[in-house]
Design a protein around this motif. Sequence first.
Motif, PDB file in Angstrom:
ATOM      1  N   PRO A 237      91.795  36.364 -51.896  1.00 50.76           N
ATOM      2  CA  PRO A 237      90.345  36.236 -52.076  1.00 50.76           C
ATOM      3  C   PRO A 237      89.589  36.567 -50.790  1.00 50.76           C
ATOM      4  CG  PRO A 237      91.493  34.213 -52.710  1.00 50.76           C
ATOM      5  CD  PRO A 237      92.499  35.084 -52.068  1.00 50.76           C
ATOM      6  N   LEU A 238      88.433  37.204 -50.958  1.00 48.34           N
ATOM      7  CA  LEU A 238      87.540  37.443 -49.823  1.00 48.34           C
ATOM      8  C   LEU A 238      86.341  36.527 -50.023  1.00 48.34           C
ATOM      9  CD1 LEU A 238      86.811  39.318 -47.320  1.00 48.34           C
ATOM     10  CD2 LEU A 238      85.449  40.626 -48.960  1.00 48.34           C
ATOM     11  N   LEU A 239      86.250  35.493 -49.199  1.00 50.01           N
ATOM     12  CA  LEU A 239      85.212  34.481 -49.415  1.00 50.01           C
ATOM     13  C   LEU A 239      84.008  34.685 -48.521  1.00 50.01           C
ATOM     14  CD1 LEU A 239      87.476  31.341 -49.810  1.00 50.01           C
ATOM     15  CD2 LEU A 239      86.358  32.684 -51.595  1.00 50.01           C
ATOM     16  N   GLN A 240      84.224  35.333 -47.393  1.00 46.39           N
ATOM     17  CA  GLN A 240      83.085  35.537 -46.508  1.00 46.39           C
ATOM     18  C   GLN A 240      83.159  36.889 -45.831  1.00 46.39           C
ATOM     19  OE1 GLN A 240      83.445  32.203 -43.952  1.00 46.39           O
ATOM     20  NE2 GLN A 240      85.405  32.843 -43.109  1.00 46.39           N
ATOM     21  N   LYS A 241      82.025  37.213 -45.171  1.00 48.83           N
ATOM     22  CA  LYS A 241      81.946  38.513 -44.520  1.00 48.83           C
ATOM     23  C   LYS A 241      82.969  38.628 -43.390  1.00 48.83           C
ATOM     24  CE  LYS A 241      77.085  39.215 -45.469  1.00 48.83           C
ATOM     25  NZ  LYS A 241      75.854  39.833 -44.968  1.00 48.83           N
ATOM     26  N   ILE A 242      83.262  39.867 -43.028  1.00 51.19           N
ATOM     27  CA  ILE A 242      84.165  40.124 -41.913  1.00 51.19           C
ATOM     28  C   ILE A 242      83.366  40.015 -40.620  1.00 51.19           C
ATOM     29  CG2 ILE A 242      85.667  41.854 -40.850  1.00 51.19           C
ATOM     30  CD1 ILE A 242      86.642  40.982 -43.600  1.00 51.19           C
ATOM     31  N   ALA A 243      83.851  39.187 -39.702  1.00 50.44           N
ATOM     32  CA  ALA A 243      83.195  39.064 -38.400  1.00 50.44           C
ATOM     33  C   ALA A 243      83.929  39.953 -37.411  1.00 50.44           C
ATOM     34  CB  ALA A 243      83.241  37.618 -37.934  1.00 50.44           C
ATOM     35  N   PHE A 244      83.186  40.688 -36.624  1.00 51.95           N
ATOM     36  CA  PHE A 244      83.834  41.568 -35.646  1.00 51.95           C
ATOM     37  C   PHE A 244      82.963  41.716 -34.411  1.00 51.95           C
ATOM     38  CE2 PHE A 244      81.203  44.149 -38.387  1.00 51.95           C
ATOM     39  CZ  PHE A 244      80.610  45.084 -37.566  1.00 51.95           C
TER      40      PHE A 244
END
Lengths: 538, 429
Positions: A237-244
Amino acid sequence: MPVPATDLLARSLVLLIALSWLAWDAPPLKGETPLHQRIDLIIAEKAGGSLAEQATDAEFLRRICLDFAGRVPTSTEVKDFLLDKRADKRTAMIDRLLADTRYADRMTDLFNIMLIERRSKHEEWLKFLKESFAANKPWDQMTREILAPDVDNESNRGSAMFYTARLEHYGQNPPDVPGLVRDVGRMFLGVDVQCAQCHDHLFVNDYKQADYQGLYAFVGTATLRTDLKFPAVSENPLLQKIAFKSVFASDEMKTGPRLPGGNEVEIPAITKGQEYLVPPDKKLKTPGVLKFSPMRVLAETLPRKDNPAFAKNIVNRLWWMMMGRGLVDPLDLHHSDNPPSHPELLDLLASEITAHAFDIKWLLRELALSETYQRSTILPDEAAARAPLATYRAALERPLSPTQLLESLLRATGQPVHDAKSVAELRDRFDKAFANPPKEPEVSVAPTVKGALFFSNDAVVVAWFDRQENNTVDRLSQLSDAVALVDEAYLTILSRVPTELERTDAVRFLKDFAGPRERAISHLTWAMASSTEFFVNH
Amino acid sequence: MQENSSLCTPSEHRISRRKLLGATGAAIGAAGLGGLVQPAIADELTKKDRQVLFVWIDGGMSQLESWDPKPNTRFGGPFRTIRTSVPGIEISELMPQSARQMHHLAVVRSLCTQDNSHSAGVARIQRGDPKNRGVTYPYFGSAVANLMGPGHSKLPAYVWIKPGSGGFIHEDAGFLGPKYGALAFGDGKPPENLLRPESVSAAEDDARQELRELMNARYAHRRRPLVSDANKYVFDTAKTLMHRRELFDESSFSVRDRERYGTHDFGRHMLIGRKMLEAGVRFVKVNSYGWDTHGDNFNAHLNLMPKFDQAFSAIIEDLAASGMLDHVLVIAMSEFGRTPRINGHIGRDHWPEAWSLVMSGCGVKRGVVVGKTNHEGTFVDSEPFDIGHMFHTWFRALGINSGTVEYDNNGQPLPIAHDDHHACDEVLA
């Protein structure tokens, strides 16, 4: 009798009106002009010098057979084609080859090498490609099936190998997720954003770190399923945005799934523990069904008519297949500082394939019908040798895939058709000798010392040039007339009639050779088959 | 926060490689084929026929058990020093043979490099660790192959004799393109398919090759040259190798030479390396493996050093005797040295901070030691040299001005050695 001035004026006016009417009518008229003629107009307009003559019938036949059937024609096919007096025989040949079952084999070979780049092999992947091309499945549909493979659909589940080939452990290396992200961009959008993984691309202004990270959000949670015997993936599951963060800056940025240059897809608010419609079952080892599947969203978002990058990428790759060079070169570096050689042509091809529902076969037919495709590789003049390749003033020599080379060599030497197992072994043998290393695109003619040694000394290949019942050397050995023998050898191996000079050379070689006649014939056929001419699609 | 896991494989390097590969790429002409800004230099260097023997001691030889011993100190270990043929220079007692050749050698004791891991360090050192410009630099062998070409021998310019399997190691070439990769002879054995099948005699092979060349010449007429040239190059190289089969024939070595070099792999490989140099190969790399002595360092060096000492001193002696040392640059080195501190397993770990290498041959002073480490050998106590300094030094020794010669990576000019570094003048003749 002199024509009165007024009369002249009147006539000119009529002409002018007629011309302007023609000009006004140009758009609809142009619309009716077949695509292949419009291609030729654009190429001729920008050629900047004389164009090569059209290829001879023999050169055309060899070329189109290699492109659509994956092997050279037989000597009988060459003779029949040369004797065919119909004005539309080239068109008829194009249509015949596109309708033949070999077409799907050839396209499978091409797309397998292009999309997998020798990372892995699986029968079900090849079956997916072959059945797709046999049915002339539209490219958007194929892309959807690749990007969101359906594990329950036995007929096309092998499409998952695009993912699994990158997620498998390769030697001691971990799964190549960055490579997967990169290749979704390269193969389907024509952009290589891998160098924007840790920072905005240093040399390509268009490629931003957010583009890499946005693509990563779509496929970064993909995982390899090892419980099945065929290629399959699941996703977490992808629950939140990708932080970079950029390695050059300290502020943190965030992105959800987003195509390069596109809009961000909103990640629905789902509480932890509620991610699944059907939860995974550890006992049955089923991965469950996600409420929000980034891979499915990718498959719906990327291959769309309103995504010009998707259409431009595929037409550029098909153009490369037929013409030997991408309108955008390299194929995976579409960006504003690397413009296409013919921007209006790329736009035209992209809008046409979109209008034709991403029909690959239709576009290939138009490309094959063009004078640009049917031009000779022999340069029109000395200046053309220095002209940029992208002017297409003469046709470009193109590489043969190891399989094209093998199939052509089997035909040229008259080897009997092998059983499937022997063919598979031979393919491996030829891949080992001629294929690029894994992860390297195979886009141009790249001879190697390894290949030269293989051609010269490999025991299996060399034996094909020994006299064996019913093979080419045997057939030629039965011809007592040297000229007839040489002509037949040229038709069989190089798919053409020799020139007077070549005939003289070859007859002299046969005559001067110190040894049995059939050995001389062996060496004559070997020399032809190991020549540059045989080794490329020219 | 996701990991940035894989290394960048910049597309710029791929573009150039594809184009250099030739054929349908756009780069035509000298720059595209050679990747060298000034092709005239290549011509000139070909005439000089300078060659390289690069001895790679994989895993990290201990400087304290070889070129920079510190007996009777805290970290010195059990071995003593011995005198050499150069008064005042002493090395480890594990190298008695090399000590006799010291008057031909130049030792650098002040290396200070950047990487202490094998996986990255080997490539980093052999690529010269230049400034990061987002391209993969060539290994030294590929660099020399590109800048100097194969020379008169027409043999492949970069040959690697290594234990294990052989092949064409294209990765070494980086952005220069696979053509400049290493032709590796696994265990000194010839490449696959080198031998002509028994059914084809030498005369027959010549006849069929001649006919093929005639056909190729006719085909090439009035066509673009790139594809035909590339094809000709690979068949010519294959032919040259086939005609030089004796290069792989170990039976031609005298019993005396075999004993002098050692019957172990490294000795055999070094002897084959000598043969390759004599045949005119531009760059010969010979590998020795197994130097990663994290445990039992002293017994391991007691076992390894004599083999190295034997083969290395033998080839120096031979090259000097034949006069070849005047045009062959010899380098023997690892990816780093070993820690002065002795660990709990009586081993030494990786130590890039202060270590040594040895050189000999063309352009290099004979019988010198450059640089020094402190009393316990922990750090450099003179001007420290990084691998970039060594690349400048070697290029200069080969007659290449590393300050002005550049690579042309598809229009992107690239220095051939680290911009901020310079040659080590003290070691240059």
